[in-house]
Each structure stands twice: as structure tokens, then as C-alpha cells.
Design a protein around this motif. Structure first.
Motif, PDB file in Angstrom:
ATOM      1  N   ASN A  15       0.845  -1.190   0.000  1.00 18.03           N
ATOM      2  CA  ASN A  15       0.000   0.000   0.000  1.00 18.03           C
ATOM      3  C   ASN A  15       0.879   1.239   0.000  1.00 18.03           C
ATOM      4  N   LEU A  16       0.584   2.135  -0.934  1.00 15.10           N
ATOM      5  CA  LEU A  16       1.359   3.362  -1.052  1.00 15.10           C
ATOM      6  C   LEU A  16       0.451   4.473  -1.558  1.00 15.10           C
ATOM      7  N   ASP A  17       0.401   5.574  -0.817  1.00 14.46           N
ATOM      8  CA  ASP A  17      -0.419   6.730  -1.193  1.00 14.46           C
ATOM      9  C   ASP A  17      -1.877   6.329  -1.442  1.00 14.46           C
TER      10      ASP A  17
ATOM     11  N   ARG B 185       0.587  -4.993  -6.372  1.00 15.64           N
ATOM     12  CA  ARG B 185       0.963  -6.396  -6.171  1.00 15.64           C
ATOM     13  C   ARG B 185       2.481  -6.515  -6.108  1.00 15.64           C
ATOM     14  N   ASP B 186       2.941  -7.282  -5.148  1.00 15.00           N
ATOM     15  CA  ASP B 186       4.380  -7.495  -4.979  1.00 15.00           C
ATOM     16  C   ASP B 186       4.814  -8.650  -5.879  1.00 15.00           C
TER      17      ASP B 186
ATOM     18  N   GLY C  53       8.969  -7.012  -1.342  1.00 16.48           N
ATOM     19  CA  GLY C  53       8.458  -6.000  -0.439  1.00 16.48           C
ATOM     20  C   GLY C  53       8.774  -4.583  -0.828  1.00 16.48           C
ATOM     21  N   VAL C  54       9.358  -4.389  -2.009  1.00 18.94           N
ATOM     22  CA  VAL C  54       9.729  -3.056  -2.488  1.00 18.94           C
ATOM     23  C   VAL C  54       9.000  -2.798  -3.804  1.00 18.94           C
ATOM     24  N   LEU C  55       8.469  -1.590  -3.945  1.00 22.12           N
ATOM     25  CA  LEU C  55       7.754  -1.263  -5.180  1.00 22.12           C
ATOM     26  C   LEU C  55       8.741  -1.032  -6.317  1.00 22.12           C
TER      27      LEU C  55
ATOM     28  N   GLU D 221       6.153  -2.872 -11.249  1.00 29.68           N
ATOM     29  CA  GLU D 221       4.988  -3.133 -10.405  1.00 29.68           C
ATOM     30  C   GLU D 221       4.092  -1.912 -10.241  1.00 29.68           C
ATOM     31  N   ASP D 222       4.547  -0.768 -10.691  1.00 35.12           N
ATOM     32  CA  ASP D 222       3.857   0.505 -10.446  1.00 35.12           C
ATOM     33  C   ASP D 222       2.861   0.795 -11.565  1.00 35.12           C
ATOM     34  N   HIS D 223       1.585   0.546 -11.311  1.00 35.66           N
ATOM     35  CA  HIS D 223       0.576   0.698 -12.353  1.00 35.66           C
ATOM     36  C   HIS D 223       0.256   2.151 -12.672  1.00 35.66           C
TER      37      HIS D 223
END
Length: 617
Positions: free
Chosen positions: A5-7, A12-13, A18-20, A24-26
Motif C-alpha cells: 500500500n502506497l499513497d 501487487r508485490d 516488499g519493495v515497489l 509493479e507501479d501501475h
């Protein structure tokens, strides 16, 4: 799979760290994400992306993917161990089971190092015909006319509607890629794959192919999260088949064209390119002795290899001349070794005997892989042999830069379609979407519109007794022939069993298309029509020559994918029909034999011209 969860957003990892990561960043563009993922991949993982395998099932034909349930241990090997993440499904299952089974494949993919989802592809599923290697059963899906039937209506709006409904049904069960449409022009009436085309008119086919792509891909500017990617096929000239023999078979491995006729076959693809079709599949066949002076090749003789191995057809004609930017997927079984049984089977070929390496039979598998990839194929259809591709790369037969180019092209659609974010589907929702009341109604209306009347029958009076043959009697009461006022019989285009030992040739309809005087169907029509007014319904998977039977019949209809009840209602109620022939009907086999296999509508004095019906004979 764990999420991050971010902002206020959920990610999905995919790589389980455990790092974006960028991929992975849609929030980021698909192209940036695809390039980032590509940079993280090992060579073996890249090789896996270049395979397009088959989702294997339980049962005797499990290797071909034919069955009601996936064989998960075999698919685990493909997805998790070998890194293959494009799979063709031939599953026969109800919508809920289909969705659950595809979800099971995606859960396997989530276990892999980078969590790359599986792109699941299919041959056409919404029509009446089904032939292994070309189409699948319409189990649970709404049922529509064959594509020739859609061409009989001739409406781009209808084709786009069909493709949009098919897209929604596909995505509901977790299918993301359609190995269609066929942009092949039906220039040879004996060719057995005509029912999958939009007929014989290149201009009409051009418009309808584009409409299909727009409906299936949910737009005309490329892929999006609602799209099913289309693979338009077969580039190019596949139907120009001497005597109609198909390229799945060794005896049908050549197409004969001139530069002028090749342009006719190319035309049907052009608007698909304009609406950004995702992929192209090359033809099985060798375009024999073809000299190209004007079409990008500056007087070169085309290399005598199948389309999937032809640098001139793919990199030259497709990419350089027509500026195609998407991916190229080879057809199936072109890399397999040819055996004696491939060419001269003395008994029925088994699936192990199937191979179509036309023009490259003498090469090793590594060399065939390399030749196709270097010719411009980004993905190898029907292949799961990662090790052979890696050997070809290790031997210096394929440059690493070419591998990266191919893998990027195959990864990009996964991001554009949102598969990294939403690989799973709602199995319960699939039940309400697939074969919905509205979809079925639309398909049946399209069937009604596709029906063609070539000879208007006499009016069937209310209460008339009807004898039915080769039509489901449960739809309409059928009386004994001796009591009938009218007979309705359904027949198919005549064919011959010319190659009984060939796996595909024995299943395809080949040979002459006329009703010969001594043939069983001809004699049956004579017997019926001598007793009672007879209406013939002709299922034309290929055009039929009806010169010698039409006069004895009270009525003649052409069925290009129509359910029995829809058909009978139209005939018994005397409904006006909308369909027009999507191909001409030759007047004789002599006219067929004298015509060229590479040109449309060129038989002498056809009995019915293209776009004909009873109103404009």
C-alpha cells in the motif's frame, strides 16, 4: 500474492521483495514498465516469454489441450519451471469451470520469480464449425454465424458488435488473446478453410476484419484494460492453394501467386494495421517462385520457405513496407522435424507425425528457431522448448538484441491489458456474462440475418405437413415423407476423401464441390423432389456447384451458421432473407479448374455471382 500500500493505492508485490519496483507501479506507462521488467529478466526467463505453448489437460488428447480440466502438474512445469507464460487453451468447460481453471494457471504464474501473468489465447469459439488446430467448440458461449455468415450480412457494425460480445465473454473466463481474425481471401473455392474467412471480396473483407479488431480490442488505437488482443492471419496469400489443398498438409505446402495477385491478398489486412491490431501470424505455406519487383523487395525472388521463416515477408513486406509495429506470432508445428510419415503416411498420422517445417526441413531445430526469430517472429507458436532456443542463442544464431526486441513486444500487451494488476477473474460473474440472454439473442439475430435464399420456395401454407431430413425434428414436428406437403433437407457442400492417412487432410473437406450424378446426396434430392416439393438448405463451408440440382428444387437456402429453429422459422414463415453470397458459386468443376487459385471471382460464367441472392440472379 502479497500486496503493498502506497499513497492509498494497492500494488501487487510481483517479485516478492516488499519493495515497489518500476514494473509493479501501475501509475506508470506500460512501455516504461515493460522495459524495466525486461532489464530484470534472465536469458532463460526471456526465452520462456518467446514460447507460446498449450495449456495441457487430462485425457487422451491432453498434449493438444483438448479436455474438460487442466492437468496442473504439467502446467506447473510449463509455467513455473520453464517460464512459459503464453498458453493456448482448447478447454471444453462451462463458464464457471473455465474461469476457475484459468485462475488456477494464474496462481501458478504468481509463484514465479517475477510474477509474470499468463496470457491465455484461443482459437475462435463462437461459431458452429470446430476443427482441431483452427477452431474450438462454442460450449457456453453465445453462438454466431461463421465469419462467412457475418460477411453474408456485410455489416461492419454487426461484426464489431459480435467481436465486442465475444471479447466480454473471453475476458470473463480469463482469455486475453484471440488467434483471429482470418484476413485470408477465399480465392480458391476448394480450399477447406473458407468458413473462417470473410469471403471472396477483398474490399469487404478489409472493412470487416478491421471491425472485428476494433470490437475485440475495444478500440482503434491499440490495447487497453478491456481488450482481447487480436492476431490477424495468415500473412499472406495462404488461400492461393492449387486444387485447394491446405498448408497443414505436405501436399498443400505451396501457394501460387503473382505480385499483382499478392496485392489483392494484402488488401484485406490493411485496415487491421490502421486500427492497430496487436499481432500478425504468418502463413504456413511457401509462396512458390514469386518475384517481387515493386513490393519492397526490389526484384528479389522470394525465398522458398514458409511465411514464418521469411525475412522478406515479415521484416520486408510487413514491417518495412506496411509499418507494422506489433508482435509476430508464428503458426503451430512449423519447428517440428519432418518424418517420412509427414510426407507419405502409410497409415493414419498420429499427433506426433504432425509437422509443417516447409522449406526448412533440412535445418536443425536450433536453426529453425533462429531462422524464424531472425526473420521477424517474436514468438514461436506451439512451442515450449526453452532449451532449444537457449542453445540457438548460445551458438550465436540469434543476437541478444533481437531477443530483447521480441520479449519487449510480447510483454507490452500484458501491461496494456492490465494483467499484472488483475490476472484473476470472477468465476461467478462469468456465469452471467458468458452466454447471457442478450448475447444469445444478438447471436441468433445475426444467424437469421445471415441466411441466404438463392431460390424462393413456394409459400408453405399454415398447417402444411413437413418432412425434415438432417434437421433436428425436435424443433418442428416432422411427418413421414409419404404424408408430407413439403420436404426440407439440409446438405453440405460435396467433398471427397482424397488423403485419408493425413491427420488434417482426413478431417478437412477437400476435392470437388459439385453434386455429381451418382453421388448419394444427388440421388436423395432426386428421390425427394420426385415425391414432394423439396427445399434444400446447403451448409457451405465451401462454395457449392448446384447447377445440376437447382431446377428440381422448389427452394434453395445457404446456411453459413444458422441454428435449426432459426432456420425453420425463416423458411416456414416465408421471411425475407438479408444474406448475400460472400463468394461466387461456380457453374461447373471445369470452370473451377480453369480459374486461378489466387484471384477472386474469376470463374467463367458463375451460376451465382458474389453478393447474389434470389432477388438479383
Amino acid at each position: 500474492m502479497k500486496t503493498m500500500n502506497l499513497d492509498g493505492l494497492v500494488f501487487r508485490d510481483l517479485d516478492h521483495d516488499g519493495v515497489l519496483s518500476v514494473f509493479e507501479d501501475h501509475r506508470l506507462p506500460a512501455a516504461i514498465r515493460a522495459k524495466d521488467l525486461l532489464a530484470r529478466m534472465t536469458l532463460a526467463e526471456k526465452a520462456g516469454v518467446m514460447m507460446h505453448g498449450t495449456a495441457q489437460t487430462h485425457g487422451p488428447y491432453g498434449m493438444l489441450g483438448i479436455g474438460a480440466e487442466y492437468l496442473l502438474p504439467a502446467n506447473r512445469q510449463l509455467i513455473v519451471k520453464d517460464g512459459v507464460n503464453h498458453l493456448l487453451t482448447r478447454l471444453d468447460a462451462d463458464p464457471r469451470t473455465f474461469a476457475e481453471q484459468n485462475n488456477a494457471l494464474q496462481k501458478l504464474a504468481a509463484e514465479t520469480r517475477l510474477g509474470i501473468p499468463v496470457t491465455i489465447s484461443t482459437d475462435p469459439r463462437h461459431h458452429f464449425a470446430h476443427v482441431t488446430g483452427a477452431s474450438s467448440r462454442a460450449m457456453g458461449f453465445s453462438q454466431w454465424p461463421e465469419t462467412t455468415g457475418l460477411a453474408a450480412v456485410g455489416s461492419a457494425k454487426l461484426v464489431e458488435q459480435f467481436a465486442a460480445i465475444a471479447r466480454a465473454e473471453y475476458r470473463a473466463v480469463g482469455i486475453h488473446m484471440a488467434l483471429s481474425p482470418q484476413a485470408d481471401i477465399a480465392t480458391e473455392p476448394r480450399w477447406p478453410r473458407i468458413s473462417g474467412t470473410f469471403g471472396e471480396d477483398p474490399k469487404l473483407a478489409r472493412a470487416l476484419v478491421a471491425a472485428y479488431v476494433v470490437g475485440m480490442q475495444a478500440g482503434s488505437v491499440g490495447l487497453n484494460k478491456d481488450s482481447v488482443s487480436c492476431v490477424v492471419k495468415h500473412w499472406v496469400g495462404y488461400p492461393a492453394a492449387p486444387e485447394g489443398f491446405d498448408g497443414h498438409n505436405a501436399y498443400g505446402r505451396y501457394s501460387l501467386l503473382t505480385e499483382a495477385s499478392l496485392s489483392v491478398h494484402i488488401e484485406a489486412f490493411l485496415d487491421a494495421f490502421n486500427v492497430k491490431v496487436a499481432g500478425v501470424m504468418p502463413t504456413y505455406t511457401i509462396l512458390k517462385d514469386l518475384l517481387l519487383e515493386d513490393l519492397a523487395l526490389n526484384g528479389e525472388l522470394l525465398e522458398s520457405v514458409a511465411g514464418g521463416f521469411s525475412t522478406q515477408l515479415i521484416e520486408g513486406l510487413l514491417r518495412a513496407e506496411h509499418q507494422f509495429k506489433g508482435f509476430v506470432l508464428s503458426d503451430w508445428a512449423i519447428f517440428r522435424d519432418a518424418k517420412e510419415a509427414t510426407f507419405n503416411p502409410t497409415q493414419m498420422q498420429t499427433p506426433d507425425d504432425i509437422s509443417m517445417p516447409w522449406g526448412v526441413e533440412a535445418l536443425s531445430r536450433e536453426q529453425r528457431f533462429a531462422k524464424a526469430v531472425n526473420a521477424g517472429c517474436d514468438q514461436l507458436g506451439g512451442e515450449e522448448d526453452v532449451a532449444t532456443l537457449l542453445r540457438a542463442i548460445d551458438q550465436g544464431l540469434i543476437e541478444l538484441s533481437r531477443v530483447d526486441e521480441a520479449v519487449y513486444r510480447m510483454l507490452l500487451p500484458k501491461f496494456e491489458q492490465g494483467l499484472f494488476e488483475n490476472p484473476l477473474v470472477d468465476a461467478a460473474a462469468a456465469v452471467s456474462i458468458v452466454g447471457s440472454k442478450d448475447a444469445v439473442k444478438a447471436g441468433r439475430e445475426a444467424q437469421r440475418r445471415s441466411l441466404i435464399c438463392l431460390k424462393k420456395p413456394s409459400l408453405i401454407k399454415p398447417g402444411a405437413k413437413i418432412y425434415l431430413e438432417n434437421i433436428n425434428a425436435a424443433v418442428e414436428d416432422s411427418c413421414p415423407l409419404a404424408e408430407a406437403d413439403v420436404a426440407i433437407i439440409r446438405l453440405s457442400t460435396p467433398h471427397q476423401m482424397l488423403h485419408p492417412n493425413f491427420f488434417f487432410g482426413s478431417r478437412q473437406q477437400e476435392g470437388d464441390i459439385d453434386f455429381k450424378p451418382e453421388a448419394e446426396d444427388t440421388l436423395r434430392l432426386q428421390a425427394l423432389s420426385s415425391q414432394v416439393p423439396t427445399i434444400a438448405v446447403l451448409q457451405m463451408s465451401r462454395p457449392a456447384i448446384i447447377t445440376d440440382i437447382i431446377d428440381q428444387l422448389d427452394g434453395v437456402y445457404v446456411d453459413l451458421g444458422v441454428a435449426d429453429d432459426v432456420l425453420l422459422t425463416a423458411i416456414i414463415e416465408g421471411q425475407d432473407t438479408e444474406g448475400r453470397l460472400p463468394f461466387e458459386l461456380p457453374s461447373s468443376m471445369a470452370a473451377v479448374e480453369q480459374a486461378r487459385s489466387d484471384l477472386p471471382c474469376d470463374s467463367k460464367d458463375p451460376l451465382f455471382s458474389i453478393r447474389s441472392d434470389y432477388r438479383n440472379v
